[in-house]
Motif scaffolding. Structure first.
Motif, PDB file in Angstrom:
ATOM      1  N   ASP A 265      -1.847   3.488   8.623  1.00 62.77           N
ATOM      2  CA  ASP A 265      -1.495   2.280   7.874  1.00 62.77           C
ATOM      3  C   ASP A 265      -0.193   2.464   7.102  1.00 62.77           C
ATOM      4  N   VAL A 266      -0.014   3.644   6.486  1.00 63.98           N
ATOM      5  CA  VAL A 266       1.210   3.902   5.724  1.00 63.98           C
ATOM      6  C   VAL A 266       2.423   3.908   6.642  1.00 63.98           C
ATOM      7  N   VAL A 267       2.296   4.545   7.811  1.00 61.13           N
ATOM      8  CA  VAL A 267       3.401   4.578   8.769  1.00 61.13           C
ATOM      9  C   VAL A 267       3.776   3.173   9.214  1.00 61.13           C
ATOM     10  N   ARG A 268       2.768   2.325   9.394  1.00 57.14           N
ATOM     11  CA  ARG A 268       3.008   0.936   9.818  1.00 57.14           C
ATOM     12  C   ARG A 268       3.877   0.188   8.811  1.00 57.14           C
ATOM     13  N   HIS A 269       3.731   0.493   7.542  1.00 56.31           N
ATOM     14  CA  HIS A 269       4.500  -0.202   6.504  1.00 56.31           C
ATOM     15  C   HIS A 269       5.905   0.374   6.340  1.00 56.31           C
ATOM     16  N   LEU A 270       6.130   1.586   6.821  1.00 58.16           N
ATOM     17  CA  LEU A 270       7.424   2.245   6.592  1.00 58.16           C
ATOM     18  C   LEU A 270       8.123   2.568   7.917  1.00 58.16           C
ATOM     19  N   LEU A 271       7.695   3.637   8.565  1.00 57.41           N
ATOM     20  CA  LEU A 271       8.374   4.111   9.772  1.00 57.41           C
ATOM     21  C   LEU A 271       8.349   3.084  10.891  1.00 57.41           C
ATOM     22  N   SER A 272       7.252   2.320  10.989  1.00 59.36           N
ATOM     23  CA  SER A 272       7.104   1.373  12.098  1.00 59.36           C
ATOM     24  C   SER A 272       7.058  -0.077  11.627  1.00 59.36           C
ATOM     25  N   LYS A 273       7.665  -0.350  10.508  1.00 57.95           N
ATOM     26  CA  LYS A 273       7.683  -1.720   9.989  1.00 57.95           C
ATOM     27  C   LYS A 273       8.363  -2.645  11.001  1.00 57.95           C
ATOM     28  N   GLY A 274       7.726  -3.779  11.265  1.00 58.67           N
ATOM     29  CA  GLY A 274       8.295  -4.739  12.207  1.00 58.67           C
ATOM     30  C   GLY A 274       7.693  -4.664  13.590  1.00 58.67           C
ATOM     31  N   LEU A 275       6.961  -3.584  13.903  1.00 51.35           N
ATOM     32  CA  LEU A 275       6.326  -3.487  15.209  1.00 51.35           C
ATOM     33  C   LEU A 275       5.085  -4.384  15.258  1.00 51.35           C
ATOM     34  N   THR A 276       4.810  -4.902  16.422  1.00 50.84           N
ATOM     35  CA  THR A 276       3.623  -5.728  16.622  1.00 50.84           C
ATOM     36  C   THR A 276       2.460  -4.835  17.051  1.00 50.84           C
ATOM     37  N   PHE A 277       1.360  -5.474  17.469  1.00 48.01           N
ATOM     38  CA  PHE A 277       0.215  -4.708  17.958  1.00 48.01           C
ATOM     39  C   PHE A 277       0.072  -4.835  19.471  1.00 48.01           C
ATOM     40  N   SER A 278       1.196  -5.128  20.146  1.00 46.16           N
ATOM     41  CA  SER A 278       1.192  -5.082  21.602  1.00 46.16           C
ATOM     42  C   SER A 278       1.037  -3.633  22.049  1.00 46.16           C
ATOM     43  N   LYS A 279       0.637  -3.444  23.306  1.00 46.85           N
ATOM     44  CA  LYS A 279       0.463  -2.078  23.807  1.00 46.85           C
ATOM     45  C   LYS A 279       1.761  -1.296  23.703  1.00 46.85           C
ATOM     46  N   GLU A 280       2.894  -1.953  24.032  1.00 47.05           N
ATOM     47  CA  GLU A 280       4.191  -1.268  23.991  1.00 47.05           C
ATOM     48  C   GLU A 280       4.511  -0.811  22.574  1.00 47.05           C
TER      49      GLU A 280
END
Length: 403
Positions: A265-280
């Motif tokens: 969850d933390v990575v999603r907010h920082l390192l991967s901010k803007g990524l969707t939940f598509s498989k790619e």
């Protein structure tokens, strides 16, 4: 015709450089199906030309016959273009830019440049993957042949700079006109094929005689000094993040290791901010976590990761990243069943997924591929977090990653 951009893996990039430089003559490009089959069966190309080992490129799925594929380095520099001629086969390479090098870039030369400097003189080439223990044999052989010495450190992967340093150290004890030229030749699994390919590359650089240096003896350091990635995977609500945090806290209390904690969850907010939940995007998120974890482990740190990581192939990629830098990888499957995870549903995510408010939710509308290669499996249905953390700590102690 479509134009596709693609970054080959490390081994393919090394082979690409050798193809473009002419070190893999007479090859003009990566081998297609017929040539690969012929090399594996007979040690020749399909037309009968001797060739010792496969040199293949695994094309991206979207590339079809007639498409042009631009091959990029990891930083996005276009290196070459190939046209797809058939299923999994490409035509000759068209060079766009020379590859960029890091350590010892000043020593890099093409086979043509080296042959020009040698001027047709008798040359003893020594291919190296580690230090030369017996320089006396090199000196005696060169003297007997009346040959100049060419040291070819096979500078591939993490060990590459160390091999070049070993060559430069050896040069100081050899005749003054000894040449040192790094070559990015990846090792082949079968020793005989590896030796044949080394001889072929040495000849391309102007060698009239070839001597293969000894294989290095690898003595790994003790586990408590090696880098380690503890990678938790499991469904949302399985308890993986809580166990991972408990492990982090326990290790910080014990001391002795540098700890990096990468929660999903933390990575999603920082390192991967803007990524969707598509498989790619999910795969990209896991690769980013894996990259940071591998860099931590590269320098002897211990990284703890706790994403869902639902896809086996992407988990395998992370394992390869970590082991590729010489670190260890421990996969922990928090195998709490879906029914229990859904019963807990602290964040209300399963309820939203069941109602259709969250599409592509792992375990409900998107698959979770249970790992078959987990080093440890934990079901938290009837197990306290403290007990689960203790099981992970026991595993780390048994493997001597902590003392």
């Amino acid at each position: 015709m479509e134009y596709v951009e693609f970054t080959p893996d490390e081994r393919e990039l090394a082979d690409l450089e050798l193809l473009l430089s002419g070190a893999f003559e007479p090859l003009k490009g990566f081998l297609g199906h017929d040539d690969l089959h012929s090399v594996e069966e007979r040690g020749t190309l399909a037309d009968g030309t001797p060739w010792p080992a496969p040199v293949a490129l695994h094309l991206p799925e979207q590339a079809g016959p007639g498409d042009e594929v631009t091959l990029l380095d990891p930083e996005g520099l276009p290196l070459a273009v190939v046209t797809v001629t058939g299923q999994g086969a490409t035509g000759p390479l068209r060079s766009l830019n020379p590859p960029e090098h890091g350590p010892f870039a000043r020593l890099r030369r093409t086979p043509e440049q080296v042959r020009a400097e040698l001027g047709g003189r008798e040359t003893l080439a020594v291919t190296m993957r580690g230090p030369l223990d017996d320089l006396g044999e090199v000196v005696a052989t060169a003297k007997e042949l009346g040959a100049r010495i060419l040291l070819l450190p096979l500078a591939y992967g993490e060990a590459g700079p160390a091999v070049v340093r070993a060559a430069l150290k050896a040069k100081n004890q050899l005749p003054e006109d000894t040449l040192v030229v790094p070559v990015p030749l990846a090792p082949r699994e079968e020793p005989e094929l590896d030796l044949e390919l080394r001889e072929h590359v040495a000849a391309a650089y102007g060698a009239t005689e070839h001597l293969a240096g000894p294989e290095p003896v690898k003595i790994p350091g003790p586990p408590h000094r090696r880098g380690l990635v503890v990678f938790f995977t499991g469904l949302s609500g399985s308890g993986k993040s809580t166990i991972a945090r408990g492990l982090r806290d326990a290790l910080l209390e014990e001391g002795g290791r540098t700890i990096t904690y990468l929660d999903g969850d933390v990575v999603r907010h920082l390192l991967s901010k803007g990524l969707t939940f598509s498989k790619e995007d999910r795969d990209l998120n896991i690769r980013r976590i894996g990259f940071v974890a591998a860099e931590t482990a590269r320098h002897g740190g211990l990284a703890i990761c706790a994403p869902i990581a639902p896809y086996a192939r992407t988990r395998d990629e992370v394992r390869a990243m970590v082991e590729g830098v010489g670190a260890d990888f421990l996969l922990v499957h928090v195998a709490t069943p879906l029914e229990e995870c859904e019963r807990r549903d602290r964040k209300g995510l399963y309820a939203k997924a069941r109602s259709g408010a969250i599409p592509s939710f792992t375990g409900v509308s998107d698959p979770y591929e249970e790992p078959e290669d987990a080093d440890l499996a934990i079901d938290t249905t009837h197990l306290s977090i403290e007990a689960a953390v203790s099981r992970v700590l026991d595993t780390l102690r048994a493997g001597r990653w902590i003392r």
